[in-house]
Design a protein around this motif. Structure first.
Motif, PDB file in Angstrom:
ATOM      1  N   UNK A 139      24.002  62.822  60.591  1.00 14.54           N
ATOM      2  CA  UNK A 139      23.243  61.611  60.440  1.00 14.54           C
ATOM      3  C   UNK A 139      24.197  60.408  60.959  1.00 14.54           C
ATOM      4  N   UNK A 140      23.647  59.326  61.345  1.00 19.13           N
ATOM      5  CA  UNK A 140      24.589  58.349  61.755  1.00 19.13           C
ATOM      6  C   UNK A 140      25.397  57.599  60.492  1.00 19.13           C
ATOM      7  N   UNK A 141      26.442  56.928  60.954  1.00 19.35           N
ATOM      8  CA  UNK A 141      27.131  56.226  59.890  1.00 19.35           C
ATOM      9  C   UNK A 141      26.393  55.111  59.119  1.00 19.35           C
ATOM     10  N   UNK A 142      25.444  54.483  59.953  1.00 23.63           N
ATOM     11  CA  UNK A 142      24.665  53.550  59.284  1.00 23.63           C
ATOM     12  C   UNK A 142      23.958  54.155  57.980  1.00 23.63           C
ATOM     13  N   UNK A 197      23.162  55.028  51.968  1.00 24.60           N
ATOM     14  CA  UNK A 197      23.246  55.872  50.834  1.00 24.60           C
ATOM     15  C   UNK A 197      24.247  55.497  49.800  1.00 24.60           C
ATOM     16  N   UNK A 198      25.277  55.082  50.536  1.00 22.41           N
ATOM     17  CA  UNK A 198      26.405  54.572  49.732  1.00 22.41           C
ATOM     18  C   UNK A 198      25.975  53.315  48.917  1.00 22.41           C
ATOM     19  N   UNK A 255      15.003  58.806  53.344  1.00 25.55           N
ATOM     20  CA  UNK A 255      14.655  59.748  53.013  1.00 25.55           C
ATOM     21  C   UNK A 255      15.197  60.595  51.835  1.00 25.55           C
ATOM     22  N   UNK A 256      14.642  61.241  50.704  1.00 26.74           N
ATOM     23  CA  UNK A 256      15.559  61.842  49.652  1.00 26.74           C
ATOM     24  C   UNK A 256      16.006  62.922  50.312  1.00 26.74           C
ATOM     25  N   UNK A 257      15.448  63.662  50.985  1.00 21.22           N
ATOM     26  CA  UNK A 257      16.288  65.041  51.533  1.00 21.22           C
ATOM     27  C   UNK A 257      17.438  64.393  52.603  1.00 21.22           C
ATOM     28  N   UNK A 258      17.420  63.410  53.274  1.00 22.89           N
ATOM     29  CA  UNK A 258      18.464  62.814  53.713  1.00 22.89           C
ATOM     30  C   UNK A 258      19.690  62.357  52.700  1.00 22.89           C
ATOM     31  N   UNK A 259      19.194  61.824  52.015  1.00 23.46           N
ATOM     32  CA  UNK A 259      20.257  61.159  50.842  1.00 23.46           C
ATOM     33  C   UNK A 259      20.739  62.333  50.214  1.00 23.46           C
ATOM     34  N   UNK A 260      20.207  63.253  49.719  1.00 27.44           N
ATOM     35  CA  UNK A 260      20.731  64.470  49.258  1.00 27.44           C
ATOM     36  C   UNK A 260      22.020  65.297  50.194  1.00 27.44           C
ATOM     37  N   UNK A 261      21.629  65.365  51.429  1.00 31.23           N
ATOM     38  CA  UNK A 261      22.435  65.791  52.456  1.00 31.23           C
ATOM     39  C   UNK A 261      23.646  65.111  52.651  1.00 31.23           C
ATOM     40  N   UNK A 262      23.422  63.663  52.668  1.00 29.45           N
ATOM     41  CA  UNK A 262      24.849  62.955  52.729  1.00 29.45           C
ATOM     42  C   UNK A 262      25.458  62.936  51.561  1.00 29.45           C
ATOM     43  N   UNK A 276      27.649  65.957  51.611  1.00 28.35           N
ATOM     44  CA  UNK A 276      28.837  66.102  52.551  1.00 28.35           C
ATOM     45  C   UNK A 276      29.943  65.266  51.811  1.00 28.35           C
ATOM     46  N   UNK A 277      29.345  64.298  51.154  1.00 26.36           N
ATOM     47  CA  UNK A 277      30.536  63.257  50.531  1.00 26.36           C
ATOM     48  C   UNK A 277      31.261  63.899  49.613  1.00 26.36           C
ATOM     49  N   UNK A 278      30.456  65.022  48.883  1.00 28.68           N
ATOM     50  CA  UNK A 278      31.216  65.763  47.584  1.00 28.68           C
ATOM     51  C   UNK A 278      32.098  66.690  48.426  1.00 28.68           C
ATOM     52  N   UNK A 279      31.644  67.471  49.586  1.00 25.81           N
ATOM     53  CA  UNK A 279      32.273  68.258  50.188  1.00 25.81           C
ATOM     54  C   UNK A 279      33.599  67.955  50.697  1.00 25.81           C
TER      55      UNK A 279
END
Length: 329
Positions: free
Chosen positions: A10-13, A18-19, A26-33, A36-39
């Motif tokens: 996704x983009x930095x924006x 999400x932050x 979108x919820x699917x995008x939020x969960x993906x971000x 990635x933050x956790x990883x």
């Protein structure tokens, strides 16, 4: 943030949205971000974010005592509601309602960089000379009868009216009242509504007995009432005092609800498991907290204080502790 964006595709924006807990993701995008933050072990730099947004995503909370059920539940619900909105909560509990104590609490919270402050049951605001420090959004939870600040509370008047009317409709000639502390907003409003409901119905208005919200104080009031054979219905201003009244009546040989009906206020978890289960008024602390947080966020983001007073409707919960008086079938 760039690494998180690359890993999530996704983009930095989008990562920034999400932050900052924005809704336009979108919820699917939020969960993906978030994955990635956790990883990557990414943690937002709140100080840097505050420099950009001017917000710390933290709320201050001043409570004047946590001993009462209502205050404790309000704190719990506010903490959870703020967390769902992406805010942390810094709380200060103070016992003395003085101008100095309030200003010291404000100083402590503003030094901790909060975006707004919630006050719970602050009778000190009745003092005309007291002015809260400017520049920090404020919302009241049960308090500020002068309406100088936005406020959200359970409709205490409606709740007391519902339970008093319920007992009168069962056929009781009048309803006795065990009130909370005389310096409590909630206790005052419940007692005033009980009094007004009896007057409107043309019923006699007995003298009020005062307690301190504890079961022990309800027990002492119950011992007084148990010696009066004409007492067939009692409305206690909270469930703990109702529990004390029930104990006193039972010890005196007064059967509940055959000889005397007893009702409370709050609907604590134990109310449904008393013997008999207690008729009471349910307050929705979660809805109150959600509205307080929403009102606070509106102030923070809009930069202006709305002159709102919102009341959340209570619910009468009828159980087996109330019934028609002995002379009625």
């Amino acid at each position: 943030m760039a690494d998180v964006a690359a890993l999530a595709g996704v983009s930095s924006q989008t990562v920034s949205r999400v932050v900052n807990n924005r809704s336009n993701v979108e919820e699917e995008t939020r969960q993906r971000v978030l994955s990635a933050m956790r990883m990557l072990g990414y943690r937002p730099n709140t100080a840097a974010r505050a420099l950009v947004t001017g917000q710390f995503r933290a709320l201050g909370l001043i409570s004047f005592g946590l001993a009462s059920f209502g205050n404790a539940r309000t704190v719990d619900a506010l903490t959870k509601a703020a967390q769902r909105a992406g805010y942390t909560v810094n709380m200060i509990a103070i016992e003395s309602q003085t101008e100095q104590a309030v200003h010291e609490a404000f100083d402590q919270l503003t030094m901790q960089a909060v975006d707004g402050i919630v006050l719970i049951e602050a009778q000190i605001l009745d003092t005309p000379a007291l002015r809260l420090p400017p520049g920090v959004p404020v919302v009241m939870a049960d308090g500020d009868v002068s309406h100088r600040h936005p406020m959200v509370d359970t409709d205490q008047v409606q709740g007391a009216r519902l339970v008093t009317r319920h007992l009168l409709d069962l056929g009781h000639e009048t309803v006795w009242h065990v009130a909370g502390p005389e310096d409590s907003y909630a206790a005052k409003r419940r007692a005033e509504s009980w009094h007004a409901t009896l007057k409107q119905a043309g019923a006699a208005v007995p003298g009020v007995l005062f307690g301190d919200w504890s079961a022990a104080s309800g027990y002492e009031a119950g011992r007084v009432l148990a010696r009066r054979p004409g007492v067939t219905a009692v409305f206690a201003a909270n469930d703990q005092m109702a529990l004390g009244v029930m104990r006193a009546m039972t010890e005196a040989g007064r059967r509940i609800p055959d000889d005397v009906s007893i009702a409370g206020f709050d609907d604590i978890e134990e109310s449904a498991y008393l013997s008999p289960p207690l008729t009471t008024v349910r307050q929705d602390f979660d809805v109150v907290a959600e509205r307080i947080v929403a009102l606070m966020i509106d102030q923070i983001e809009a930069g202006a204080a709305p002159a709102d007073t919102a009341y959340v409707a209570p619910e009468l919960v009828v159980r087996q502790s109330t019934a028609p008086p002995p002379s009625r079938p």
